[in-house]
Write a protein that holds these residues in place. Structure first.
Motif: not given
Length: 358
Positions: A20, A23-24, A99, A101, A103, A106-108
């Protein structure tokens, strides 16, 4: 977002947390730095898993949502936090990390996670009148702050009094039948649940109509001792966990901590007549703190004993639903049922005195 009460995590948890974090931080950190960051699980909290992250001299907190994997619920919570940044607030609240992106979560592997900047402080172990006065004041300040903001999304959670919408799997009639004849896992509480079934049925009737006319606004909805941080002097520094914030009765912001204070004390193994008087001092402090910030209408005050009880019913339904889904064991539901039973009995004896404090 406390540094205290941390514990080790499994290899599987650690791997999911690190994935996760990619993503950051991936472009700005070397793979080695990310791989060598320190991760601890923070204890406390019954709905989500929370991790303390030490990375490149900074600390973060990662929340992994367990109660649901509903992105709309997370978006609404985060929209409230972002809206709070528009005005200067009289309290500190969770600060989201974006993130890569741009946002806020995040989704994992079927799990939603959100990263927050670390906030200094720890959960209060024991609270006295001075801290409950502060909690009341902070709750009032949260009420005022949330009344000023606009969230560009529709609320996801219904008001407390719309249990039919919050828990469609458990109708009010079905819940009454459960109290009258609980599942085999809860038969040890059968006499007590039968005892309170009529009171809860009366509560459902009382809260079924008319509450729509009372003042409504955005509320935190879960403000209690477990969702605050205090400093070394015991002063409240931060309000946590806006996960269940929604459009609801304004007065629920006071009814929730009152309900949790009462049930926490009367189920304490050290509960004595002397301890009860201390509780009354805490109740008076909490109410005084809140009403120093917010002026409640007489109709709102009149509903508080019922809303204190409604909070307990809501919590039982919440964990009963999780039990039916296989998320939580039966003993968690039993614990919440005992709190509900104790609250019904206590209010039957002391409702008039509570009203006098208001």
């Amino acid at each position: 977002m406390q540094i205290a009460n941390r514990s080790s995590i499994t290899k599987e948890e650690e791997l999911q947390v690190r994935r996760m974090l990619i993503n950051y931080f991936e472009p700005s950190l070397s793979g080695t730095e990310l791989e060598n960051c320190m991760i601890w699980r923070l204890t406390g909290g019954m709905n989500n898993s929370t991790y303390l992250i030490h990375l490149k001299g900074k600390r973060y907190v990662l929340r992994m949502y367990n109660s649901h994997q509903d992105k709309d619920k997370v978006k609404y919570e985060h929209a409230i936090l972002n809206s709070l940044t528009i005005h200067k607030q009289a309290f500190v609240y969770p600060q989201l990390v974006q993130t890569l992106e741009n946002t806020t979560f995040t989704h994992h592997e079927g799990k939603i996670g959100a990263l927050f900047h670390y906030q200094e402080g720890s959960n209060a172990v024991r609270m006295g009148p001075s801290q409950y006065l502060q909690l009341g004041q902070k709750a009032g300040q949260v009420t005022l702050a949330l009344s000023r903001i606009t969230v560009p999304l529709a609320p996801v959670y219904p008001p407390y009094y719309r249990l039919d919408l919050a828990y469609p799997e458990i109708s009010q009639a079905k819940f009454i039948r459960f109290l009258q004849q609980p599942d085999s896992s809860f038969l040890t509480l059968r006499q007590e649940t039968k005892e309170i079934a009529e009171v809860i049925e009366e509560l459902f009737i009382k809260t079924r109509g008319g509450l729509e006319d009372l003042p409504h606004q955005l509320v935190h909805g879960d403000l209690n001792a477990s969702n605050i941080l205090v400093n070394e002097e015991g002063d409240i520094t931060t309000i946590l966990d806006f996960e269940f914030a929604t459009w609801d009765l304004r007065v629920m912001e006071l009814a929730v901590p009152l309900s949790d204070l009462i049930t926490g004390m009367i189920l304490n193994e050290n509960y004595t007549a002397k301890a009860e008087e201390k509780m009354w001092n805490n109740l008076n402090a909490l109410i005084s703190g809140y009403t120093s910030e917010v002026t409640l209408l007489p109709e709102e005050k009149d509903m508080i004993p019922s809303l204190v009880l409604l909070r307990r019913v809501d919590v039982v339904m919440h964990f009963l639903t999780r039990y039916h889904k296989g998320i939580d064991p039966a003993d968690i539901v039993s614990d919440q049922l005992q709190k509900l039973i104790s609250c019904v009995r206590w209010l039957a004896l002391h409702q008039a005195r509570v009203r006098q404090l208001l």
